[in-house]
Design an enzyme around this catalytic site. Sequence first.
Site, PDB file in Angstrom:
ATOM      1  N   ARG A 107       0.834  -1.209   0.000  1.00 41.20           N
ATOM      2  CA  ARG A 107       0.000   0.000   0.000  1.00 41.20           C
ATOM      3  C   ARG A 107       0.871   1.263   0.000  1.00 41.20           C
ATOM      4  O   ARG A 107       0.611   2.220  -0.735  1.00 41.20           O
ATOM      5  CB  ARG A 107      -0.885  -0.033   1.243  1.00 41.20           C
ATOM      6  CG  ARG A 107      -1.707   1.205   1.512  1.00 41.20           C
ATOM      7  CD  ARG A 107      -2.504   0.955   2.784  1.00 41.20           C
ATOM      8  NE  ARG A 107      -3.253   2.084   3.252  1.00 41.20           N
ATOM      9  CZ  ARG A 107      -2.781   2.999   4.103  1.00 41.20           C
ATOM     10  NH1 ARG A 107      -1.530   2.926   4.533  1.00 41.20           N
ATOM     11  NH2 ARG A 107      -3.543   3.983   4.510  1.00 41.20           N
ATOM     12  N   ARG A 158       7.519 -19.501  -4.487  1.00 36.60           N
ATOM     13  CA  ARG A 158       8.964 -19.647  -4.678  1.00 36.60           C
ATOM     14  C   ARG A 158       9.163 -20.144  -6.116  1.00 36.60           C
ATOM     15  O   ARG A 158       8.449 -21.032  -6.559  1.00 36.60           O
ATOM     16  CB  ARG A 158       9.527 -20.647  -3.675  1.00 36.60           C
ATOM     17  CG  ARG A 158       9.222 -20.235  -2.212  1.00 36.60           C
ATOM     18  CD  ARG A 158       9.934 -21.136  -1.230  1.00 36.60           C
ATOM     19  NE  ARG A 158       9.288 -21.176   0.084  1.00 36.60           N
ATOM     20  CZ  ARG A 158       9.512 -20.319   1.071  1.00 36.60           C
ATOM     21  NH1 ARG A 158      10.339 -19.322   0.906  1.00 36.60           N
ATOM     22  NH2 ARG A 158       8.903 -20.456   2.232  1.00 36.60           N
ATOM     23  N   ILE A 212       9.405 -13.448   8.846  1.00 33.69           N
ATOM     24  CA  ILE A 212       9.202 -13.597  10.288  1.00 33.69           C
ATOM     25  C   ILE A 212      10.475 -14.089  10.987  1.00 33.69           C
ATOM     26  O   ILE A 212      10.579 -14.022  12.197  1.00 33.69           O
ATOM     27  CB  ILE A 212       8.020 -14.542  10.607  1.00 33.69           C
ATOM     28  CG1 ILE A 212       8.312 -15.973  10.153  1.00 33.69           C
ATOM     29  CG2 ILE A 212       6.729 -14.013  10.013  1.00 33.69           C
ATOM     30  CD1 ILE A 212       7.391 -16.998  10.802  1.00 33.69           C
ATOM     31  N   ASP A 213      11.442 -14.590  10.216  1.00 32.24           N
ATOM     32  CA  ASP A 213      12.648 -15.184  10.817  1.00 32.24           C
ATOM     33  C   ASP A 213      13.591 -14.148  11.438  1.00 32.24           C
ATOM     34  O   ASP A 213      14.421 -14.485  12.274  1.00 32.24           O
ATOM     35  CB  ASP A 213      13.430 -15.987   9.763  1.00 32.24           C
ATOM     36  CG  ASP A 213      12.589 -17.092   9.141  1.00 32.24           C
ATOM     37  OD1 ASP A 213      11.582 -17.483   9.767  1.00 32.24           O
ATOM     38  OD2 ASP A 213      12.929 -17.546   8.037  1.00 32.24           O
ATOM     39  N   GLU A 273      11.361 -21.253  30.813  1.00 29.53           N
ATOM     40  CA  GLU A 273      12.467 -21.725  31.659  1.00 29.53           C
ATOM     41  C   GLU A 273      13.744 -21.947  30.844  1.00 29.53           C
ATOM     42  O   GLU A 273      14.846 -21.842  31.356  1.00 29.53           O
ATOM     43  CB  GLU A 273      12.073 -23.041  32.360  1.00 29.53           C
ATOM     44  CG  GLU A 273      11.297 -22.864  33.655  1.00 29.53           C
ATOM     45  CD  GLU A 273       9.933 -22.216  33.488  1.00 29.53           C
ATOM     46  OE1 GLU A 273       9.225 -22.571  32.522  1.00 29.53           O
ATOM     47  OE2 GLU A 273       9.583 -21.333  34.298  1.00 29.53           O
TER      48      GLU A 273
HETATM   49  O1  F6P Z   1      11.121 -18.031   6.130  1.00 24.86           O
HETATM   50  C1  F6P Z   1       9.885 -18.052   6.725  1.00 24.86           C
HETATM   51  C2  F6P Z   1       9.499 -19.451   7.117  1.00 24.86           C
HETATM   52  O2  F6P Z   1       8.221 -19.405   7.721  1.00 24.86           O
HETATM   53  C3  F6P Z   1      10.478 -20.182   8.013  1.00 24.86           C
HETATM   54  O3  F6P Z   1      10.389 -19.784   9.357  1.00 24.86           O
HETATM   55  C4  F6P Z   1      10.099 -21.607   7.761  1.00 24.86           C
HETATM   56  O4  F6P Z   1      11.204 -22.461   8.002  1.00 24.86           O
HETATM   57  C5  F6P Z   1       9.723 -21.617   6.315  1.00 24.86           C
HETATM   58  O5  F6P Z   1       9.411 -20.285   5.968  1.00 24.86           O
HETATM   59  C6  F6P Z   1       8.567 -22.492   5.979  1.00 24.86           C
HETATM   60  O6  F6P Z   1       8.399 -22.447   4.604  1.00 24.86           O
HETATM   61  P1  F6P Z   1       7.108 -23.023   3.864  1.00 24.86           P
HETATM   62  O7  F6P Z   1       5.989 -22.059   4.053  1.00 24.86           O
HETATM   63  O8  F6P Z   1       7.521 -23.120   2.442  1.00 24.86           O
HETATM   64  O9  F6P Z   1       6.779 -24.334   4.487  1.00 24.86           O
END
Ligand code: F6P
Length: 409
Positions: A107, A158, A212-213, A273
Amino acid sequence: MNEAPRRWRLMLACYIRPLMGRASPTDRPGHDTGQPGKDVVRGSWGWATPGHRPTRQHTLTGTRPSCAGRPGRLLVASYERERRIIGVKVAILTSGGDAPGMNAAVRAVARTAFSMGWQPMKVESGYKGLLEGRISPVDRRRLGGIIGRGGTVLGTQRSKEFQSPEGQQRVVDVLEEARLEALVVVGGEGSLTGAMKLSERGVKVVGIPATIDNDVWGTEIALGVDTALNTALETIDRIKDTASSHNRAHVVEVMGRNCGYLALMSAIAGGAEAVLVPEFEPDPEDLIGFMRKAYDQGKSHFIVVAAEGAKLSAAEFDEYVNSTDTYESRRTVVGHAQRGGDPTAFDRILGSRFGTAAVEALAAGESGVMVALSGELVVTLPLDQVVGRMRPLDPQMYRMAGILSALPE
Ligand code: F6P
């Protein structure tokens, strides 16, 4: 005389004339004095100010109140109108794993492009869609409401084909055929690597880190991390309730690929923990010893947050605990739930800032760069500095997690 134009003239006279007439080059908006904390606008808007070189800082999209000063905006807007190149076609795509906040970035790219008189073009399904020529103009009216939506409205996939040099050249050809002058790529490491490859082939491209990584080097945080972290945290909090009721150990596996950021931060925020991350490898025997001591001291649960890439995996530790006759463990995989959901306010704002800064960077003549958060500022970094490296986990944070979960002697 008509009142409205008169009011406008007065307003312009008040805001623009004094600034144009009196401001010295060093206190005009856009000029970087190099003095941190000084009340100046250091920003990508600097490109619009005659005689000023583009800077790599985009403070107008930053948070310093002084940066959003009205006079600065008006001044810039007037230069902008003079220097604007109308009709630049800028394409935007989202690629790789989706991340909450991608829509906010889409956006912002589109709206900033519109504000410059450019034509934003949307590419469906990432590089794959680009290879297939799935490109169409952004309809301004369709942008409303997407800031708060999870996933990506553009779709993402991808593409194996794009990874080959032939695939990359084909993309260059598609961009040329469609007369696209610039490209904004929103995605993680793989997507940014793709952006760099295109830049090496002469494409004007800017990347926006979204994964998100939080493994993209050069930015304090990528788009989507905050939302994913909060999702993981909600799960940990819920698990804690049931783990306490049953006096169980519980391993919560979170995403992150080879990076322990999500696991470490959610472990700290969730008061876990222990944490298992790929960057540090604990001895399972030590961990069991620690668990035993925790129960001996009256703990009602033992929560372990494990990154999916941890060397001692969530499944292994779970099995290990259950193989002792004394203790019981359960395992929960948060999984793709972390990628979905409405983006938090932080991710919406970050997506907006990154999207705006990406277009501003292109307007400033920058290319082959990624926008990044550095402290309070949005900056640009060369893509070739970013790709092939992983954002390191802060060892101090890991150490702190240990201190905070330590048992009383
Ligand atoms: O890179 C983001 C991520 O969610 C990783 O944390 C995870 O290992 C991977 O993509 C999972 O990929 P997919 O959605 O192709 O299973």
